[in-house]
Scaffold this active site. Structure first.
Site, PDB file in Angstrom:
ATOM      1  N   GLU A  44     -44.103  66.873  82.290  1.00 25.39           N
ATOM      2  CA  GLU A  44     -42.839  67.364  81.725  1.00 25.39           C
ATOM      3  C   GLU A  44     -41.865  66.201  81.538  1.00 25.39           C
ATOM      4  OE1 GLU A  44     -38.984  69.579  83.711  1.00 25.39           O
ATOM      5  OE2 GLU A  44     -40.978  70.258  84.294  1.00 25.39           O
ATOM      6  N   LYS A 133     -39.720  79.182  87.812  1.00 26.67           N
ATOM      7  CA  LYS A 133     -39.439  77.986  88.602  1.00 26.67           C
ATOM      8  C   LYS A 133     -38.360  78.307  89.631  1.00 26.67           C
ATOM      9  CE  LYS A 133     -36.717  74.501  87.196  1.00 26.67           C
ATOM     10  NZ  LYS A 133     -36.275  73.288  86.468  1.00 26.67           N
TER      11      LYS A 133
END
Length: 219
Positions: A44, A133
């Site tokens: 990411e 998340k």
């Protein structure tokens, strides 16, 4: 190009997402490549990185066949769309924005919004999150995941913030489907010296730690 379901399965199978951010983005392609060699397939690039879209595009061009590339710290659907067009296959947010989830669904991309409380976590899931998340994970710890998963076993959770080699396995055993690791994975001194093998070795340790925890019944 892999489908959203295939990319989601890939993230969960490895169980480790590398989070990369740097004020000097020129080395991030090499960082991503070194981490990929260590077995972490999902990388990411945060939008707080200067020139993040250019970095995502460069990584996609050079490493698109080697790693699953994502964009993080995405705050709105406009940024999500720009990141997807640059080459991101999954989008991660620090907070819950339902419009970002809708945008990612429209483009058939994995979306991992940030949440903390049980209400936020369930809302994110009901809006269409693939994984939620839990951020900041340092504020709650692994036990929180076990507590949340008890009434919400259907929701896939991923801790972000403060995950290291000492607690990554604990989060998996407590029910997390994957962990996101940033500063504890990327040794800045090694990057500055171009010692990419250090990052590769550390990545392997995270992959092994998570794999062992999953074999013990976690995740």
């Amino acid at each position: 190009m892999s489908s959203r379901s295939e990319n989601l399965a890939s993230i969960k199978a490895c169980g480790v997402v590398a989070v990369l951010r740097d004020d000097r983005p020129d080395a991030l392609v090499q960082v991503a490549q070194a981490i990929g060699r260590g077995g972490i397939g999902a990388v990411e690039i945060t939008m707080t990185t200067p020139g993040a879209l250019d970095v995502i595009g460069e990584c996609a061009n050079r490493l698109g066949d080697e790693i699953l590339l994502g964009a993080g710290t995405v705050l709105d659907p406009e940024t999500a769309r720009a990141a997807i067009l640059a080459g991101a296959e999954y989008i991660v947010t620090p907070t819950l924005n339902p419009d970002v989830i809708t945008l990612c669904r429209r483009y058939d991309k994995v979306v991992i919004p940030g949440a903390l409380t049980p209400t936020e976590i369930l809302t994110a899931w009901e809006c269409g999150a693939d994984i939620v998340k839990v951020f900041p994970a340092t504020a709650v710890g692994p036990r929180y995941f076990k507590d949340v998963k008890a009434p919400l076993p259907q929701i896939d959770l991923m801790p972000t913030g403060g995950v290291d080699l000492d607690n990554a396995g604990d989060f998996i055993r407590a029910g997390a489907c994957a962990v996101a690791v940033g500063g504890n994975l990327v040794d800045k001194a090694a990057v500055a010296a171009g010692e990419w093998h250090v990052l590769t070795d550390t990545a392997r340790k995270y992959v092994e730690t998570v794999r062992n925890a999953k074999q013990e019944g976690g995740g």
